[in-house]
Design an enzyme around this catalytic site. Sequence first.
Site, PDB file in Angstrom:
ATOM      1  N   THR A 188      10.948  -7.405 -18.805  1.00 20.03           N
ATOM      2  CA  THR A 188      11.344  -6.666 -20.018  1.00 20.03           C
ATOM      3  C   THR A 188      12.863  -6.480 -20.071  1.00 20.03           C
ATOM      4  O   THR A 188      13.511  -6.771 -21.086  1.00 20.03           O
ATOM      5  CB  THR A 188      10.649  -5.282 -20.036  1.00 20.03           C
ATOM      6  OG1 THR A 188       9.248  -5.499 -19.956  1.00 20.03           O
ATOM      7  CG2 THR A 188      10.979  -4.502 -21.292  1.00 20.03           C
ATOM      8  N   ARG A 189      13.425  -6.026 -18.955  1.00 19.27           N
ATOM      9  CA  ARG A 189      14.873  -5.749 -18.968  1.00 19.27           C
ATOM     10  C   ARG A 189      15.672  -7.043 -19.108  1.00 19.27           C
ATOM     11  O   ARG A 189      16.692  -7.072 -19.810  1.00 19.27           O
ATOM     12  CB  ARG A 189      15.261  -5.012 -17.687  1.00 19.27           C
ATOM     13  CG  ARG A 189      14.609  -3.623 -17.577  1.00 19.27           C
ATOM     14  CD  ARG A 189      15.618  -2.509 -17.745  1.00 19.27           C
ATOM     15  NE  ARG A 189      14.979  -1.251 -18.049  1.00 19.27           N
ATOM     16  CZ  ARG A 189      14.889  -0.205 -17.202  1.00 19.27           C
ATOM     17  NH1 ARG A 189      15.383  -0.308 -15.990  1.00 19.27           N
ATOM     18  NH2 ARG A 189      14.311   0.912 -17.606  1.00 19.27           N
ATOM     19  N   GLY A 205      -7.153 -17.415 -11.210  1.00 26.15           N
ATOM     20  CA  GLY A 205      -7.953 -17.468 -12.437  1.00 26.15           C
ATOM     21  C   GLY A 205      -7.079 -17.254 -13.659  1.00 26.15           C
ATOM     22  O   GLY A 205      -7.240 -17.938 -14.690  1.00 26.15           O
ATOM     23  N   ASP A 252      -3.917 -11.748  -2.685  1.00 28.46           N
ATOM     24  CA  ASP A 252      -4.524 -12.778  -1.831  1.00 28.46           C
ATOM     25  C   ASP A 252      -3.516 -13.791  -1.261  1.00 28.46           C
ATOM     26  O   ASP A 252      -3.831 -14.475  -0.288  1.00 28.46           O
ATOM     27  CB  ASP A 252      -5.592 -13.573  -2.605  1.00 28.46           C
ATOM     28  CG  ASP A 252      -6.780 -12.721  -2.997  1.00 28.46           C
ATOM     29  OD1 ASP A 252      -6.853 -11.568  -2.536  1.00 28.46           O
ATOM     30  OD2 ASP A 252      -7.632 -13.207  -3.771  1.00 28.46           O
ATOM     31  N   GLU A 289      -8.044  -8.271  18.016  1.00 27.09           N
ATOM     32  CA  GLU A 289      -8.528  -9.246  19.006  1.00 27.09           C
ATOM     33  C   GLU A 289      -8.819 -10.602  18.354  1.00 27.09           C
ATOM     34  O   GLU A 289      -8.705 -11.642  19.001  1.00 27.09           O
ATOM     35  CB  GLU A 289      -9.797  -8.720  19.680  1.00 27.09           C
ATOM     36  CG  GLU A 289      -9.545  -7.781  20.840  1.00 27.09           C
ATOM     37  CD  GLU A 289      -8.674  -6.583  20.497  1.00 27.09           C
ATOM     38  OE1 GLU A 289      -8.906  -5.980  19.425  1.00 27.09           O
ATOM     39  OE2 GLU A 289      -7.778  -6.242  21.280  1.00 27.09           O
ATOM     40  N   ARG A 294     -19.503  -1.862  14.838  1.00 27.10           N
ATOM     41  CA  ARG A 294     -19.448  -1.107  13.586  1.00 27.10           C
ATOM     42  C   ARG A 294     -18.716  -1.947  12.532  1.00 27.10           C
ATOM     43  O   ARG A 294     -17.910  -2.816  12.880  1.00 27.10           O
ATOM     44  CB  ARG A 294     -18.681   0.202  13.756  1.00 27.10           C
ATOM     45  CG  ARG A 294     -19.396   1.236  14.622  1.00 27.10           C
ATOM     46  CD  ARG A 294     -20.601   1.816  13.866  1.00 27.10           C
ATOM     47  NE  ARG A 294     -21.215   2.914  14.607  1.00 27.10           N
ATOM     48  CZ  ARG A 294     -22.074   2.791  15.609  1.00 27.10           C
ATOM     49  NH1 ARG A 294     -22.422   1.581  16.031  1.00 27.10           N
ATOM     50  NH2 ARG A 294     -22.592   3.851  16.185  1.00 27.10           N
ATOM     51  N   GLN A 334      -7.259  -1.580  -0.769  1.00 25.12           N
ATOM     52  CA  GLN A 334      -6.215  -2.551  -0.434  1.00 25.12           C
ATOM     53  C   GLN A 334      -5.320  -2.887  -1.621  1.00 25.12           C
ATOM     54  O   GLN A 334      -4.216  -3.371  -1.462  1.00 25.12           O
ATOM     55  CB  GLN A 334      -6.847  -3.872   0.029  1.00 25.12           C
ATOM     56  CG  GLN A 334      -7.579  -3.767   1.325  1.00 25.12           C
ATOM     57  CD  GLN A 334      -8.513  -4.961   1.528  1.00 25.12           C
ATOM     58  OE1 GLN A 334      -8.091  -5.985   2.028  1.00 25.12           O
ATOM     59  NE2 GLN A 334      -9.773  -4.828   1.143  1.00 25.12           N
TER      60      GLN A 334
END
Length: 329
Positions: free
Chosen positions: A28-29, A108, A132, A192, A253, A261
């Site tokens: 814009t600027r 996309g 990504d 790990e 777990r 994120q």
Amino acid sequence: MERHIDTIGILTSGGDAPGMNAAIRAVTRSARFHNMNVVGIMRGYQGLIDKEFVKFTSSSVSNTIQRGGTILKTARSKAFLEADGRKLAYANMVEEGIDALIVIGGNGSLTGAQLFAREYDIPIIGLPGTIDNDLYGTDSTIGYDSALNTIVECVDKIRDTANSHDRIFFIEVMGRDAGFLAQNSAIASGAEAAIIPENNTDVDQLAEFIERGKRKSKNSAIVLVSEAQKNGVGGAMYYADRIRNEYPQFDARVTILGHLQRGGKPTAYDRILASRMGYAAIEALLEGQRNVMIGIKNDEIVYVPISKAIKMNKPINQELISVLNVLSL
Ligand code: F6P
């Protein structure tokens, strides 16, 4: 003869990414600096179809560089996937006097841009906006560094509880088809292992890794997993289940970081990247460039044909895989 550009339209599309506002501000600027009019198009391509136009001035983007999300809102427009939707979008664009489009989004969104540009001969400049980092031709996409930092902050916290309970955590991060977030957040958090779509990880190999760490007196482990589905479930769930079944000695777990994120303030790196790219988008239009994505390679601005940016695979540097393997021992 080059078409004179009086008015540009700008939109954000697909998943939001921190730094999109910094890019909108820069476009814009820079456009106003060259006396171009700026039309903000709300909700991505859907806003082009629904005529959701807002006149943007320099002050429309004040106090936005530090904000996450996108002030233009975003969407994944189904209507724009149809030829009729694009026809309407083009008619609205012409009626509004928009001569060129700046599209900020991921794979996309840039695929949609390419189709639109080919069908209607519209100058379009793409900016890579996705956490990504999966667009070819740029070292980094807008939002990737911020998401990486968010993930690392979360993993540091999970490690506290993993250590306390002697557990293995499978932490699922975004990136359906690309492992940049998983691989680099694994390195940055001292994890790990990382399981990424680009590499085939076998459960035995994973267990061996974890066991090796345990022998070195580590009683807990962190494995970063890209969200790509495996056998109909998310990657983290799939691997945790298999480890539980095949190696019951491990207490596994799962944590899925999900959309957290994508939120939060952009890092300084992303703000600078987005500012440089937004500025470059207007320079590119003035030079007569069209249907290119702005990238930054080795700290230099580059113009990448949108067709290449979306089609070519951006490989994971194999050295990153070795770095993690060696350092996690
Ligand atoms: O493309 C960006 C992204 O965040 C991907 O990593 C993720 O798979 C997808 O968007 C999620 O999309 P949605 O927010 O529409 O669920």
